[in-house]
Scaffold this motif. Sequence first.
Motif, PDB file in Angstrom:
ATOM      1  N   GLY A   1       7.073   4.159   2.822  1.00  0.00           N
ATOM      2  CA  GLY A   1       8.269   4.796   2.264  1.00  0.00           C
ATOM      3  C   GLY A   1       7.867   5.889   1.281  1.00  0.00           C
ATOM      4  O   GLY A   1       8.407   7.005   1.309  1.00  0.00           O
TER       5      GLY A   1
ATOM      6  N   GLY B   1       5.972  -1.945  -2.712  1.00  0.00           N
ATOM      7  CA  GLY B   1       5.994  -2.866  -1.563  1.00  0.00           C
ATOM      8  C   GLY B   1       4.847  -3.852  -1.637  1.00  0.00           C
ATOM      9  O   GLY B   1       4.609  -4.483  -2.674  1.00  0.00           O
ATOM     10  N   ALA B   2       4.093  -3.968  -0.540  1.00  0.00           N
ATOM     11  CA  ALA B   2       2.973  -4.911  -0.506  1.00  0.00           C
ATOM     12  C   ALA B   2       1.697  -4.286  -1.080  1.00  0.00           C
ATOM     13  O   ALA B   2       0.605  -4.770  -0.831  1.00  0.00           O
ATOM     14  CB  ALA B   2       2.745  -5.408   0.909  1.00  0.00           C
TER      15      ALA B   2
ATOM     16  N   ALA C   1      -5.377  -5.596  -0.954  1.00  0.00           N
ATOM     17  CA  ALA C   1      -6.436  -5.626  -1.958  1.00  0.00           C
ATOM     18  C   ALA C   1      -7.524  -4.594  -1.689  1.00  0.00           C
ATOM     19  O   ALA C   1      -8.028  -3.953  -2.610  1.00  0.00           O
ATOM     20  CB  ALA C   1      -7.069  -7.021  -1.970  1.00  0.00           C
TER      21      ALA C   1
ATOM     22  N   ASP D   1      12.013   2.259   5.463  1.00  0.00           N
ATOM     23  CA  ASP D   1      10.713   1.565   5.373  1.00  0.00           C
ATOM     24  C   ASP D   1      10.994   0.062   5.482  1.00  0.00           C
ATOM     25  O   ASP D   1      10.757  -0.702   4.552  1.00  0.00           O
ATOM     26  CB  ASP D   1      10.045   1.926   4.036  1.00  0.00           C
ATOM     27  CG  ASP D   1       8.646   1.333   3.923  1.00  0.00           C
ATOM     28  OD1 ASP D   1       8.122   0.843   4.938  1.00  0.00           O
ATOM     29  OD2 ASP D   1       8.090   1.350   2.802  1.00  0.00           O
TER      30      ASP D   1
ATOM     31  N   GLY E   1      -1.234  -1.878   6.994  1.00  0.00           N
ATOM     32  CA  GLY E   1      -2.294  -1.274   6.186  1.00  0.00           C
ATOM     33  C   GLY E   1      -1.719  -0.269   5.207  1.00  0.00           C
ATOM     34  O   GLY E   1      -0.647   0.313   5.446  1.00  0.00           O
TER      35      GLY E   1
HETATM   36  C1  LIG Z   1      -1.000 -10.707   1.311  1.00  0.00           C
HETATM   37  C2  LIG Z   1      -1.222  -9.351   1.914  1.00  0.00           C
HETATM   38  C3  LIG Z   1      -2.513  -8.840   2.002  1.00  0.00           C
HETATM   39  C4  LIG Z   1      -2.728  -7.564   2.542  1.00  0.00           C
HETATM   40  N1  LIG Z   1      -3.990  -7.035   2.504  1.00  0.00           N
HETATM   41  C5  LIG Z   1      -4.179  -5.741   2.860  1.00  0.00           C
HETATM   42  C6  LIG Z   1      -5.393  -5.090   2.552  1.00  0.00           C
HETATM   43  O1  LIG Z   1      -6.292  -5.665   1.929  1.00  0.00           O
HETATM   44  N2  LIG Z   1      -5.540  -3.790   2.951  1.00  0.00           N
HETATM   45  C7  LIG Z   1      -4.524  -3.099   3.584  1.00  0.00           C
HETATM   46  O2  LIG Z   1      -4.696  -1.920   3.911  1.00  0.00           O
HETATM   47  N3  LIG Z   1      -3.339  -3.696   3.847  1.00  0.00           N
HETATM   48  C8  LIG Z   1      -3.146  -4.981   3.479  1.00  0.00           C
HETATM   49  N4  LIG Z   1      -1.918  -5.576   3.656  1.00  0.00           N
HETATM   50  C9  LIG Z   1      -0.902  -4.875   4.460  1.00  0.00           C
HETATM   51  C10 LIG Z   1      -0.194  -3.753   3.707  1.00  0.00           C
HETATM   52  O3  LIG Z   1       0.080  -4.130   2.396  1.00  0.00           O
HETATM   53  C11 LIG Z   1       1.099  -3.403   4.430  1.00  0.00           C
HETATM   54  O4  LIG Z   1       0.817  -3.139   5.793  1.00  0.00           O
HETATM   55  C12 LIG Z   1       1.776  -2.176   3.827  1.00  0.00           C
HETATM   56  O5  LIG Z   1       2.126  -2.420   2.483  1.00  0.00           O
HETATM   57  C13 LIG Z   1       2.998  -1.812   4.630  1.00  0.00           C
HETATM   58  O6  LIG Z   1       3.643  -0.769   3.996  1.00  0.00           O
HETATM   59  P1  LIG Z   1       5.185  -0.447   4.273  1.00  0.00           P
HETATM   60  O7  LIG Z   1       5.506   0.724   3.448  1.00  0.00           O
HETATM   61  O8  LIG Z   1       5.407  -0.360   5.736  1.00  0.00           O
HETATM   62  O9  LIG Z   1       6.015  -1.739   3.802  1.00  0.00           O
HETATM   63  P2  LIG Z   1       5.947  -2.660   2.514  1.00  0.00           P
HETATM   64  O10 LIG Z   1       4.737  -2.399   1.735  1.00  0.00           O
HETATM   65  O11 LIG Z   1       6.197  -4.023   2.985  1.00  0.00           O
HETATM   66  O12 LIG Z   1       7.187  -2.165   1.636  1.00  0.00           O
HETATM   67  C14 LIG Z   1       8.520  -2.331   2.015  1.00  0.00           C
HETATM   68  C15 LIG Z   1       9.393  -2.161   0.786  1.00  0.00           C
HETATM   69  O13 LIG Z   1      10.761  -2.106   1.181  1.00  0.00           O
HETATM   70  C16 LIG Z   1      11.524  -2.817   0.229  1.00  0.00           C
HETATM   71  N5  LIG Z   1      12.793  -3.205   0.858  1.00  0.00           N
HETATM   72  C17 LIG Z   1      12.959  -4.104   1.860  1.00  0.00           C
HETATM   73  N6  LIG Z   1      14.254  -4.186   2.180  1.00  0.00           N
HETATM   74  C18 LIG Z   1      14.936  -3.325   1.363  1.00  0.00           C
HETATM   75  C19 LIG Z   1      16.313  -2.939   1.227  1.00  0.00           C
HETATM   76  N7  LIG Z   1      17.254  -3.463   2.012  1.00  0.00           N
HETATM   77  N8  LIG Z   1      16.628  -2.022   0.286  1.00  0.00           N
HETATM   78  C20 LIG Z   1      15.673  -1.459  -0.495  1.00  0.00           C
HETATM   79  N9  LIG Z   1      14.361  -1.792  -0.413  1.00  0.00           N
HETATM   80  C21 LIG Z   1      13.998  -2.699   0.526  1.00  0.00           C
HETATM   81  C22 LIG Z   1      10.645  -3.988  -0.130  1.00  0.00           C
HETATM   82  O14 LIG Z   1      11.031  -4.581  -1.363  1.00  0.00           O
HETATM   83  C23 LIG Z   1       9.284  -3.307  -0.207  1.00  0.00           C
HETATM   84  O15 LIG Z   1       9.045  -2.796  -1.493  1.00  0.00           O
HETATM   85  C24 LIG Z   1      -1.643  -6.822   3.077  1.00  0.00           C
HETATM   86  C25 LIG Z   1      -0.344  -7.328   2.989  1.00  0.00           C
HETATM   87  C26 LIG Z   1      -0.129  -8.567   2.393  1.00  0.00           C
HETATM   88  C27 LIG Z   1       1.256  -9.082   2.261  1.00  0.00           C
END
Ligand SMILES: Cc1cc2nc3c(=O)[nH]c(=O)nc-3n(C[C@H](O)[C@H](O)[C@H](O)COP(=O)(O)OP(=O)(O)OC[C@H]3O[C@@H](n4cnc5c(N)ncnc54)[C@H](O)[C@@H]3O)c2cc1C
Length: 475
Positions: A14, A39-40, A58, A256, A455
């Motif tokens: 996002g 997010g994550a 991490a 996102d 990732g």
């Molecule tokens: C335990 C764990 C370990 C990991 N380890 C690694 C690592 O070491 N290296 C690596 O590269 N990746 C790692 N990952 C994966 C990586 O963190 C994710 O793939 C990445 O964060 C995905 O990004 P994203 O922007 O798609 O979604 P996310 O990071 O999941 O963010 C989505 C966001 O949307 C928000 N949201 C959801 N619904 C709504 C709504 N209706 N309104 C407003 N906001 C909303 C959520 O609160 C969140 O903040 C790990 C993930 C986890 C959980």
Amino acid sequence: MRATAAVVGSGPNGLGAAVVLARAGLEVVVHEAAPTPGGAARSAPLLGPGTVVDLGAAVHPFGAASPLLRALDLGRHGLEWLHPPVVAAHPLDDGPAGLLHRSLARTAEELGPDGRAWTALHRGVAERWEDVAETALGPLLRRPRHPAALASFGLRAPWPAAATARALFRTERARGLFAGSAAHAVLPPGHVLTSAFGTLFGAAAHTTGWPVARGGSQAVADALVAELAAHGGRVVTDSPVTDLRQVRPADVVLLDLAPRQVLALGGLDLPPRYRRALARWRHGPGAHKVDLLLDGPVPWRDPRVGRAGTVHLGGTLAEIGAAAAQVRAGRLPERPFVLVAQQGVADPSRAPAGRHVLWAYAHVPHGCADPAAGERVLGQLERFAPGVRDRVLARVDTPPARLEEWNPNLVGGDVGGGALDGLQQVFRPAVQADPYATGVPGVWLCSSSTPPGGGVHAMAGAHAAARALRELARR
Ligand SMILES: Cc1cc2nc3c(=O)[nH]c(=O)nc-3n(C[C@H](O)[C@H](O)[C@H](O)COP(=O)(O)OP(=O)(O)OC[C@H]3O[C@@H](n4cnc5c(N)ncnc54)[C@H](O)[C@@H]3O)c2cc1C
């Protein structure tokens, strides 16, 4: 008048999308349900004052290789990648651990009889790394801009990692090291295409590395928020979006979100075919996370493991395969595959002096609520580091349900935004030419449920934003 954009969710994708749109001149607002952005990729003092715990991601092989993050030069906003002395370690019950170094030559040398095969497998990909990263971190369906990059994977890319490991390597050390890297895809090593993942992670180690972010993964998110602000954009936290009409005056909307959240949004009239595809979306196994505060370094049986940023606790190739098969069958393995990060090896700011923060998670069945999961993680640690339990000052378990509560995109504890097997490897989240299009004009999906998948790379966001800008220009 400036065009406007709304982004729902402030994960790395996002925020990446928001930055690309803001840099193109749009007025951007990001709505985040949680009290902090990222997010994550968030961090917090979960284990007490002075500790920095990565609550999700991490280690950042994707972050360091991401064309977007590299182009943004986020060092200006405080992001600093720190590399551990050893990239990753794969300890075994007998004999020395397999070690992955930045240096391909050193890795090969330590792998003894398997060194030549290790080099042959990884060298071509490492040599074309920038092109490989750009190709791998984009939609697989487009015409490749760098066909030589894809070709560098060789004929073995579609093979299961287990088949490649058995065909090329003689020692359990090399086989385990390769299978451990492939396991980052959260697929069994017997699954097709897992060789490509193993090679990709290995080549990343030998090039841009697997660093951690100084001060915690939150630094990645904070740097993106700062870059957004520098271009006039902003993040509104504590702002859950449940109905698209909350943000719809915007000219473009980027979501996102995981498919389930998209389906739950009010005011979004999705084409029935796309809606059906989202409803069919399959999530992968879950993660059971365990964070530990220790009163000293981990007493690894092979002390060299203590210098690695990442540690794979999975044992032999056969054992990794057996554990993954059990997880897929919905059973918690006695000895699950556990990913460990020792961020403090590279970044001493993670814990007060004399203390150590250890980050770990096990691959467990989707939504696993088995209370034994945390003890199994400790069991795997104790197996390769006898006495580690005696060092534990504090422990926080985060099972799949709690991960999902914290971030609704982590459905059933799935850290990758959806299983990476079958058609979902290529068609994320629907079988269609443009993976980011929702079929609703001006509304795009940009989460890890689109290519390139999970990732912290922000590339799904970057690609979706580029599509949105092209459509806007046409309009
Ligand atoms: C335990 C764990 C370990 C990991 N380890 C690694 C690592 O070491 N290296 C690596 O590269 N990746 C790692 N990952 C994966 C990586 O963190 C994710 O793939 C990445 O964060 C995905 O990004 P994203 O922007 O798609 O979604 P996310 O990071 O999941 O963010 C989505 C966001 O949307 C928000 N949201 C959801 N619904 C709504 C709504 N209706 N309104 C407003 N906001 C909303 C959520 O609160 C969140 O903040 C790990 C993930 C986890 C959980």
